[in-house]
Design a protein around this motif. Structure first.
Motif, mmCIF file in Angstrom:
data_model
loop_
_atom_site.group_PDB
_atom_site.id
_atom_site.type_symbol
_atom_site.label_atom_id
_atom_site.label_comp_id
_atom_site.label_asym_id
_atom_site.label_seq_id
_atom_site.Cartn_x
_atom_site.Cartn_y
_atom_site.Cartn_z
ATOM 1 N N LEU A 56 1.481 10.311 12.652
ATOM 2 C CA LEU A 56 1.570 11.752 12.862
ATOM 3 C C LEU A 56 0.221 12.215 13.387
ATOM 4 C CD1 LEU A 56 2.986 14.521 12.482
ATOM 5 C CD2 LEU A 56 2.179 14.472 10.107
ATOM 6 N N GLY A 57 0.196 12.706 14.630
ATOM 7 C CA GLY A 57 -1.063 13.016 15.299
ATOM 8 C C GLY A 57 -1.501 14.460 15.194
ATOM 9 N N PHE A 58 -2.822 14.633 15.147
ATOM 10 C CA PHE A 58 -3.459 15.953 15.137
ATOM 11 C C PHE A 58 -4.586 15.934 16.162
ATOM 12 C CE2 PHE A 58 -1.644 15.236 10.976
ATOM 13 C CZ PHE A 58 -0.996 16.425 10.713
ATOM 14 N N PHE A 70 -3.152 8.906 19.561
ATOM 15 C CA PHE A 70 -2.501 7.732 18.976
ATOM 16 C C PHE A 70 -3.193 6.437 19.398
ATOM 17 C CE2 PHE A 70 1.231 10.683 19.419
ATOM 18 C CZ PHE A 70 1.378 10.920 18.062
ATOM 19 N N SER A 71 -2.987 5.393 18.596
ATOM 20 C CA SER A 71 -3.482 4.060 18.933
ATOM 21 C C SER A 71 -2.853 3.595 20.248
ATOM 22 C CB SER A 71 -3.090 3.064 17.836
ATOM 23 O OG SER A 71 -3.679 3.405 16.616
ATOM 24 N N HIS A 72 -3.572 2.739 20.958
ATOM 25 C CA HIS A 72 -3.019 2.074 22.130
ATOM 26 C C HIS A 72 -2.268 0.845 21.647
ATOM 27 C CE1 HIS A 72 -5.129 4.916 24.399
ATOM 28 N NE2 HIS A 72 -6.099 4.182 24.909
ATOM 29 N N ALA A 73 -1.328 0.358 22.448
ATOM 30 C CA ALA A 73 -0.492 -0.756 22.007
ATOM 31 C C ALA A 73 -0.213 -1.732 23.147
ATOM 32 C CB ALA A 73 0.827 -0.223 21.455
ATOM 33 N N ILE A 74 0.178 -2.910 22.754
ATOM 34 C CA ILE A 74 0.668 -3.930 23.675
ATOM 35 C C ILE A 74 2.022 -4.354 23.141
ATOM 36 C CG2 ILE A 74 0.324 -6.233 24.628
ATOM 37 C CD1 ILE A 74 -2.661 -5.879 23.839
ATOM 38 N N ALA A 126 -7.538 1.026 18.392
ATOM 39 C CA ALA A 126 -7.987 2.413 18.593
ATOM 40 C C ALA A 126 -7.924 2.747 20.082
ATOM 41 C CB ALA A 126 -9.412 2.571 18.073
ATOM 42 N N PRO A 127 -7.741 4.016 20.408
ATOM 43 C CA PRO A 127 -7.720 4.417 21.825
ATOM 44 C C PRO A 127 -9.057 4.116 22.511
ATOM 45 C CG PRO A 127 -7.116 6.252 20.384
ATOM 46 C CD PRO A 127 -7.567 5.147 19.506
ATOM 47 N N ASP A 128 -9.023 4.014 23.839
ATOM 48 C CA ASP A 128 -10.262 3.820 24.616
ATOM 49 C C ASP A 128 -11.285 4.882 24.224
ATOM 50 O OD1 ASP A 128 -8.950 1.819 26.142
ATOM 51 O OD2 ASP A 128 -8.154 3.352 27.466
ATOM 52 N N ALA A 129 -10.841 6.112 24.190
ATOM 53 C CA ALA A 129 -11.669 7.246 23.772
ATOM 54 C C ALA A 129 -10.815 8.102 22.837
ATOM 55 C CB ALA A 129 -12.128 8.049 24.973
ATOM 56 N N VAL A 130 -11.309 8.320 21.632
ATOM 57 C CA VAL A 130 -10.564 9.080 20.625
ATOM 58 C C VAL A 130 -10.655 10.570 20.928
ATOM 59 C CG1 VAL A 130 -10.482 9.683 18.171
ATOM 60 C CG2 VAL A 130 -10.924 7.322 18.854
ATOM 61 N N TYR A 131 -9.515 11.241 20.897
ATOM 62 C CA TYR A 131 -9.480 12.691 21.071
ATOM 63 C C TYR A 131 -8.520 13.263 20.033
ATOM 64 C CZ TYR A 131 -10.061 17.125 23.408
ATOM 65 O OH TYR A 131 -10.391 18.437 23.697
ATOM 66 N N ARG A 132 -8.944 13.196 18.769
ATOM 67 C CA ARG A 132 -8.101 13.658 17.681
ATOM 68 C C ARG A 132 -8.965 14.154 16.532
ATOM 69 N NH1 ARG A 132 -6.120 7.612 16.658
ATOM 70 N NH2 ARG A 132 -7.942 6.767 15.599
ATOM 71 N N LYS A 133 -8.379 15.091 15.791
ATOM 72 C CA LYS A 133 -8.975 15.453 14.506
ATOM 73 C C LYS A 133 -8.601 14.385 13.505
ATOM 74 C CE LYS A 133 -9.182 20.437 14.947
ATOM 75 N NZ LYS A 133 -8.703 21.727 14.457
ATOM 76 N N SER A 134 -7.362 13.887 13.647
ATOM 77 C CA SER A 134 -6.856 12.901 12.704
ATOM 78 C C SER A 134 -5.551 12.328 13.220
ATOM 79 C CB SER A 134 -6.615 13.589 11.356
ATOM 80 O OG SER A 134 -5.937 12.759 10.466
ATOM 81 N N VAL A 135 -5.207 11.152 12.725
ATOM 82 C CA VAL A 135 -3.860 10.624 12.857
ATOM 83 C C VAL A 135 -3.522 10.044 11.489
ATOM 84 C CG1 VAL A 135 -4.464 8.319 13.752
ATOM 85 C CG2 VAL A 135 -2.240 9.280 14.252
ATOM 86 N N MET A 136 -2.402 10.440 10.955
ATOM 87 C CA MET A 136 -1.976 9.952 9.642
ATOM 88 C C MET A 136 -0.992 8.813 9.858
ATOM 89 S SD MET A 136 -1.597 13.531 7.588
ATOM 90 C CE MET A 136 -1.545 12.804 5.975
ATOM 91 N N ARG A 137 -1.274 7.678 9.212
ATOM 92 C CA ARG A 137 -0.410 6.507 9.347
ATOM 93 C C ARG A 137 0.374 6.300 8.064
ATOM 94 N NH1 ARG A 137 -3.391 1.096 9.587
ATOM 95 N NH2 ARG A 137 -3.234 1.355 7.344
ATOM 96 N N PHE A 138 1.676 6.195 8.201
ATOM 97 C CA PHE A 138 2.588 5.970 7.072
ATOM 98 C C PHE A 138 3.268 4.632 7.283
ATOM 99 C CE2 PHE A 138 2.220 10.440 7.938
ATOM 100 C CZ PHE A 138 2.087 11.040 6.689
ATOM 101 N N MET A 139 3.503 3.901 6.189
ATOM 102 C CA MET A 139 4.177 2.613 6.290
ATOM 103 C C MET A 139 5.176 2.475 5.144
ATOM 104 S SD MET A 139 0.794 0.403 7.246
ATOM 105 C CE MET A 139 1.530 -1.153 7.048
#
Length: 139
Positions: A56-58, A70-74, A126-139
Motif C-alpha cells: 500500500l503506497g503513500f 513501489f519496489s521494482h520487480a523482475i 527498492a526503486p532506482d530512486a525512492v519517491y514515497r513517504k512510505s509503503v506498507m508491506r503486508f504478507m
C-alpha cells in the motif's frame, strides 16, 4: 474493515506480518534483488491457498502519478521457491545484475495505490530512486 480487506488480499491465513518501508531518498541506489520469503502457498493446492505480498503506497505529494513508490520487480519465468530448511523470516537473496529491459517499474497513481504479487513469481528491489513517504508491506 480496511485492514481486514488488505489481509484478505494476502490470501488464505495471512501471516499478520506488515512493515512500514521508507527507503533511501534523494539519491539513486543500486538494486538488491531478493524475495521476502520464497514461499508460495500453504498446504497442497496453490490455487486455493497462494500467499501474496500486498503493498500500500503513500507518495511524497498528493495527486502523484509515477514511479518510486513501489519496489521494482523482475517477473520470473518459473516459480522460485526458497531452499529446503530456509528460515521463513529471512529474505532469499540473489547476486548479479539484470538488464534494464527486464525491470518492471510499477507506477503509483489514483486507483493504483496497491500492488499485489506472489513472492515466488518475482524478484524485487527498492526503486532506482525512492519517491514515497512510505509503503506498507503486508504478507
Amino acid at each position: 474493515d480496511f485492514m481486514i480487506a488488505i489481509g484478505d488480499l494476502c490470501g488464505k491465513n495471512p501471516s499478520t506480518h506488515w512493515i512500514d518501508i521508507i527507503g533511501v531518498k534523494d539519491r539513486a541506489v543500486s538494486h538488491s534483488w531478493h524475495q521476502d520469503t520464497g514461499i508460495s502457498y500453504v498446504g497442497e493446492s496453490k490455487l486455493t491457498s497462494s500467499k501474496y505480498t500486498v503493498m500500500l503506497g503513500f507518495p511524497v505529494e498528493n495527486k502523484y502519478c509515477g514511479c518510486g513508490v513501489f519496489s521494482h520487480a523482475i517477473k520470473l519465468k518459473h516459480e522460485h521457491l526458497a531452499p529446503e530448511g530456509h528460515n521463513e523470516n529471512e529474505p532469499v537473496l540473489f547476486e548479479g545484475s539484470v538488464d534494464d529491459e527486464f525491470i518492471i517499474r510499477p507506477k503509483f497513481s489514483l486507483g493504483q495505490e496497491i500492488l499485489r504479487y506472489r513472492d515466488v513469481d518475482v524478484l524485487h528491489s527498492a526503486p532506482d530512486a525512492v519517491y514515497r513517504k512510505s509503503v506498507m508491506r503486508f504478507m
